[in-house]
Design a protein around this motif. Structure first.
Motif, PDB file in Angstrom:
ATOM      1  N   SER A 180      -5.812  -3.371  -9.967  1.00 34.30           N
ATOM      2  CA  SER A 180      -4.880  -2.477 -10.645  1.00 34.30           C
ATOM      3  C   SER A 180      -4.461  -1.335  -9.724  1.00 34.30           C
ATOM      4  O   SER A 180      -3.270  -0.963  -9.663  1.00 34.30           O
ATOM      5  CB  SER A 180      -5.513  -1.930 -11.924  1.00 34.30           C
ATOM      6  N   GLU A 181      -5.429  -0.761  -9.003  1.00 38.75           N
ATOM      7  CA  GLU A 181      -5.109   0.297  -8.047  1.00 38.75           C
ATOM      8  C   GLU A 181      -4.162  -0.209  -6.969  1.00 38.75           C
ATOM      9  O   GLU A 181      -3.218   0.501  -6.575  1.00 38.75           O
ATOM     10  CB  GLU A 181      -6.393   0.830  -7.404  1.00 38.75           C
ATOM     11  N   LEU A 182      -4.409  -1.423  -6.504  1.00 40.49           N
ATOM     12  CA  LEU A 182      -3.546  -2.018  -5.487  1.00 40.49           C
ATOM     13  C   LEU A 182      -2.115  -2.137  -5.999  1.00 40.49           C
ATOM     14  O   LEU A 182      -1.152  -1.759  -5.308  1.00 40.49           O
ATOM     15  CB  LEU A 182      -4.093  -3.392  -5.093  1.00 40.49           C
ATOM     16  N   ASP A 183      -1.961  -2.654  -7.215  1.00 45.02           N
ATOM     17  CA  ASP A 183      -0.621  -2.831  -7.780  1.00 45.02           C
ATOM     18  C   ASP A 183       0.090  -1.494  -7.953  1.00 45.02           C
ATOM     19  O   ASP A 183       1.285  -1.359  -7.643  1.00 45.02           O
ATOM     20  CB  ASP A 183      -0.711  -3.544  -9.127  1.00 45.02           C
ATOM     21  N   ARG A 184      -0.645  -0.499  -8.466  1.00 44.90           N
ATOM     22  CA  ARG A 184      -0.018   0.802  -8.701  1.00 44.90           C
ATOM     23  C   ARG A 184       0.321   1.514  -7.398  1.00 44.90           C
ATOM     24  O   ARG A 184       1.359   2.179  -7.278  1.00 44.90           O
ATOM     25  CB  ARG A 184      -0.920   1.670  -9.573  1.00 44.90           C
ATOM     26  N   ALA A 185      -0.548   1.356  -6.388  1.00 48.15           N
ATOM     27  CA  ALA A 185      -0.260   1.959  -5.087  1.00 48.15           C
ATOM     28  C   ALA A 185       0.942   1.275  -4.439  1.00 48.15           C
ATOM     29  O   ALA A 185       1.805   1.939  -3.847  1.00 48.15           O
ATOM     30  CB  ALA A 185      -1.485   1.851  -4.178  1.00 48.15           C
ATOM     31  N   ALA A 186       1.019  -0.053  -4.566  1.00 48.77           N
ATOM     32  CA  ALA A 186       2.156  -0.780  -4.010  1.00 48.77           C
ATOM     33  C   ALA A 186       3.462  -0.326  -4.649  1.00 48.77           C
ATOM     34  O   ALA A 186       4.502  -0.239  -3.982  1.00 48.77           O
ATOM     35  CB  ALA A 186       1.956  -2.281  -4.205  1.00 48.77           C
ATOM     36  N   ALA A 187       3.415  -0.016  -5.945  1.00 51.03           N
ATOM     37  CA  ALA A 187       4.622   0.383  -6.667  1.00 51.03           C
ATOM     38  C   ALA A 187       5.187   1.709  -6.175  1.00 51.03           C
ATOM     39  O   ALA A 187       6.372   1.996  -6.397  1.00 51.03           O
ATOM     40  CB  ALA A 187       4.323   0.466  -8.160  1.00 51.03           C
ATOM     41  N   THR A 188       4.381   2.521  -5.485  1.00 53.14           N
ATOM     42  CA  THR A 188       4.890   3.783  -4.954  1.00 53.14           C
ATOM     43  C   THR A 188       5.788   3.561  -3.746  1.00 53.14           C
ATOM     44  O   THR A 188       6.569   4.458  -3.383  1.00 53.14           O
ATOM     45  CB  THR A 188       3.742   4.723  -4.537  1.00 53.14           C
ATOM     46  N   GLY A 189       5.667   2.412  -3.105  1.00 54.55           N
ATOM     47  CA  GLY A 189       6.444   2.137  -1.904  1.00 54.55           C
ATOM     48  C   GLY A 189       5.959   2.882  -0.679  1.00 54.55           C
ATOM     49  O   GLY A 189       6.634   2.884   0.359  1.00 54.55           O
ATOM     50  N   ARG A 190       4.783   3.495  -0.752  1.00 52.20           N
ATOM     51  CA  ARG A 190       4.285   4.338   0.338  1.00 52.20           C
ATOM     52  C   ARG A 190       3.141   3.696   1.123  1.00 52.20           C
ATOM     53  O   ARG A 190       2.669   4.302   2.091  1.00 52.20           O
ATOM     54  CB  ARG A 190       3.824   5.696  -0.204  1.00 52.20           C
ATOM     55  N   VAL A 191       2.669   2.525   0.712  1.00 50.93           N
ATOM     56  CA  VAL A 191       1.556   1.885   1.401  1.00 50.93           C
ATOM     57  C   VAL A 191       2.099   0.844   2.381  1.00 50.93           C
ATOM     58  O   VAL A 191       2.877  -0.035   1.977  1.00 50.93           O
ATOM     59  CB  VAL A 191       0.598   1.209   0.407  1.00 50.93           C
ATOM     60  N   PRO A 192       1.708   0.900   3.648  1.00 50.05           N
ATOM     61  CA  PRO A 192       2.189  -0.094   4.609  1.00 50.05           C
ATOM     62  C   PRO A 192       1.887  -1.518   4.148  1.00 50.05           C
ATOM     63  O   PRO A 192       0.809  -1.791   3.602  1.00 50.05           O
ATOM     64  CB  PRO A 192       1.418   0.249   5.886  1.00 50.05           C
ATOM     65  N   ALA A 193       2.826  -2.420   4.374  1.00 49.90           N
ATOM     66  CA  ALA A 193       2.691  -3.800   3.907  1.00 49.90           C
ATOM     67  C   ALA A 193       1.452  -4.466   4.479  1.00 49.90           C
ATOM     68  O   ALA A 193       0.797  -5.278   3.807  1.00 49.90           O
ATOM     69  CB  ALA A 193       3.940  -4.589   4.275  1.00 49.90           C
ATOM     70  N   ARG A 194       1.097  -4.140   5.705  1.00 49.74           N
ATOM     71  CA  ARG A 194      -0.086  -4.751   6.325  1.00 49.74           C
ATOM     72  C   ARG A 194      -1.359  -4.377   5.576  1.00 49.74           C
ATOM     73  O   ARG A 194      -2.257  -5.210   5.403  1.00 49.74           O
ATOM     74  CB  ARG A 194      -0.178  -4.318   7.788  1.00 49.74           C
ATOM     75  N   LEU A 195      -1.433  -3.137   5.114  1.00 47.49           N
ATOM     76  CA  LEU A 195      -2.608  -2.720   4.352  1.00 47.49           C
ATOM     77  C   LEU A 195      -2.653  -3.426   3.003  1.00 47.49           C
ATOM     78  O   LEU A 195      -3.711  -3.873   2.556  1.00 47.49           O
ATOM     79  CB  LEU A 195      -2.604  -1.207   4.139  1.00 47.49           C
ATOM     80  N   LEU A 196      -1.519  -3.518   2.341  1.00 47.99           N
ATOM     81  CA  LEU A 196      -1.487  -4.196   1.043  1.00 47.99           C
ATOM     82  C   LEU A 196      -1.952  -5.638   1.172  1.00 47.99           C
ATOM     83  O   LEU A 196      -2.742  -6.120   0.341  1.00 47.99           O
ATOM     84  CB  LEU A 196      -0.071  -4.159   0.464  1.00 47.99           C
ATOM     85  N   ALA A 197      -1.483  -6.335   2.203  1.00 46.77           N
ATOM     86  CA  ALA A 197      -1.882  -7.731   2.403  1.00 46.77           C
ATOM     87  C   ALA A 197      -3.369  -7.831   2.725  1.00 46.77           C
ATOM     88  O   ALA A 197      -4.061  -8.734   2.238  1.00 46.77           O
ATOM     89  CB  ALA A 197      -1.053  -8.345   3.523  1.00 46.77           C
ATOM     90  N   ARG A 198      -3.858  -6.896   3.513  1.00 47.98           N
ATOM     91  CA  ARG A 198      -5.274  -6.889   3.897  1.00 47.98           C
ATOM     92  C   ARG A 198      -6.159  -6.689   2.665  1.00 47.98           C
ATOM     93  O   ARG A 198      -7.149  -7.396   2.468  1.00 47.98           O
ATOM     94  CB  ARG A 198      -5.475  -5.759   4.916  1.00 47.98           C
ATOM     95  N   TRP A 199      -5.804  -5.727   1.819  1.00 41.03           N
ATOM     96  CA  TRP A 199      -6.600  -5.452   0.628  1.00 41.03           C
ATOM     97  C   TRP A 199      -6.520  -6.615  -0.363  1.00 41.03           C
ATOM     98  O   TRP A 199      -7.509  -6.944  -1.016  1.00 41.03           O
ATOM     99  CB  TRP A 199      -6.124  -4.163  -0.019  1.00 41.03           C
ATOM    100  N   GLU A 200      -5.368  -7.217  -0.478  1.00 40.92           N
ATOM    101  CA  GLU A 200      -5.227  -8.352  -1.388  1.00 40.92           C
ATOM    102  C   GLU A 200      -6.118  -9.509  -0.960  1.00 40.92           C
ATOM    103  O   GLU A 200      -6.774 -10.138  -1.795  1.00 40.92           O
ATOM    104  CB  GLU A 200      -3.767  -8.794  -1.453  1.00 40.92           C
ATOM    105  N   ARG A 201      -6.182  -9.780   0.349  1.00 45.68           N
ATOM    106  CA  ARG A 201      -7.055 -10.854   0.843  1.00 45.68           C
ATOM    107  C   ARG A 201      -8.517 -10.542   0.510  1.00 45.68           C
ATOM    108  O   ARG A 201      -9.278 -11.430   0.122  1.00 45.68           O
ATOM    109  CB  ARG A 201      -6.887 -11.032   2.352  1.00 45.68           C
ATOM    110  N   ALA A 202      -8.900  -9.277   0.687  1.00 44.49           N
ATOM    111  CA  ALA A 202     -10.287  -8.893   0.399  1.00 44.49           C
ATOM    112  C   ALA A 202     -10.608  -9.065  -1.087  1.00 44.49           C
ATOM    113  O   ALA A 202     -11.695  -9.526  -1.453  1.00 44.49           O
ATOM    114  CB  ALA A 202     -10.524  -7.446   0.836  1.00 44.49           C
TER     115      ALA A 202
END
Length: 312
Positions: A161-183
């Protein structure tokens, strides 16, 4: 609007009948919707006055007061539990005109931990043992106190949920989002036994005399959850050898089966703490916090090696 020293002294006086404040120092709350002050009275005793600026901060303060009450009950000699460090105690409270209440707690002395300077040795061992004691507290007592109890799957769901909400801000680098999603998709990481956790540790909340942990503050996130949450700040900033020393001493003190994914989840927790900071700024609509969190996320992304996959 931030309360001035005179008002904070008045709140302390109202909460502690018979005590006459003689010195007041406003404390930095780093963007929190809360006023804090260190107040010394005419008897030389020092207390921390916490006054929320809004309902959300008031609810957080009530949770912390409940957690401190629980720790006080658990540390009673009759329970057989011994905390090897000092925690604040609720000394008094007073209602606020706008609703809610200001809470006064005892001041806990000690120096903050310089995480980047931590090395294997007595302090790292003491820190590991302090965490092991917290993680060994009875989960049933946390549940009975009405504080959160999360299963392993619920911990993972909250991270998603935190990942989704942080992604929605548009402020998290795409590489970090992909890395956290894999984890978060690595199912074997999320088969752990929940324990009592502090839930919001950093170097400012762990106090020391230079060799041992003498106090721990900031208990508003006390819950049953992932022990990795209490190691994330170390995984994010401590030297590798210090983190490994803490993990080894923690495992030895817990006398529990080794959690092979604990270090990896701790690193994830440390990284995603920046996402929670970003979400905190969004909730407060604080542009300074948002910009600060964005810069830290960009720095984190830039610091990662191409082959750094967090143990995946």
């Amino acid at each position: 609007m931030r309360r001035d020293p005179y008002l904070m002294a008045a709140l302390a006086s109202a909460a502690l009948p018979g005590a006459e404040p003689t010195r007041v120092q406003l404390l930095d709350t780093s963007g929190a919707d809360l006023d804090l002050a260190l107040v010394q009275d005419d008897r030389g005793e020092r207390h921390v006055v916490s006054a929320p600026r809004g309902p959300a901060a008031g609810a957080d303060l009530e949770r912390e007061a409940a957690a401190l009450g629980l720790l006080a009950r658990l540390a009673d000699p009759a329970t057989g539990v011994r905390l090897p460090f000092t925690v604040p105690a609720v000394a008094g409270w007073t209602p606020l005109p706008e609703g809610g209440r200001a809470v006064v707690t005892t001041w806990v002395p000690g120096d903050e931990v310089d995480v980047a300077a931590l090395r294997p040795g007595p302090l790292a061992t003491s820190l590991a043992h302090a965490l092991a004691v917290v993680h060994g507290l009875p989960a049933s007592a946390v549940d009975d106190a009405g504080l959160p109890v999360w299963s392993a799957s619920e911990v993972r769901d909250r991270r998603l949920s935190e990942l989704d909400r942080a992604a929605a801000t548009g402020r998290v680098p795409a590489r970090l989002l992909a890395r956290w999603e894999r984890a978060l998709e690595e199912v074997r990481w999320w088969r752990f036994s929940p324990v009592v956790v502090h839930g919001d540790l950093d170097g400012t909340r762990v106090l020391t005399d230079g060799r041992e942990v003498t106090g721990i503050t900031g208990w508003g996130s006390l819950s049953v959850g992932d022990p990795a949450d209490d190691l994330g700040w170390l995984a994010a900033a401590a030297p590798t050898e210090a983190l490994e020393a803490v993990l080894a001493a923690h495992a030895g003190a817990r006398h529990e089966p080794l959690d092979p994914a604990l270090a990896a989840r701790a690193r994830l927790a440390g990284e995603m703490a920046l996402a929670r900071y970003l979400l905190h700024g969004a909730a407060l609509e604080d542009d300074d916090v948002l910009d600060d969190a964005t810069a830290m996320l960009e720095d984190l992304e830039a610091s990662l090696d191409d082959d750094d996959e967090m143990g995946l």
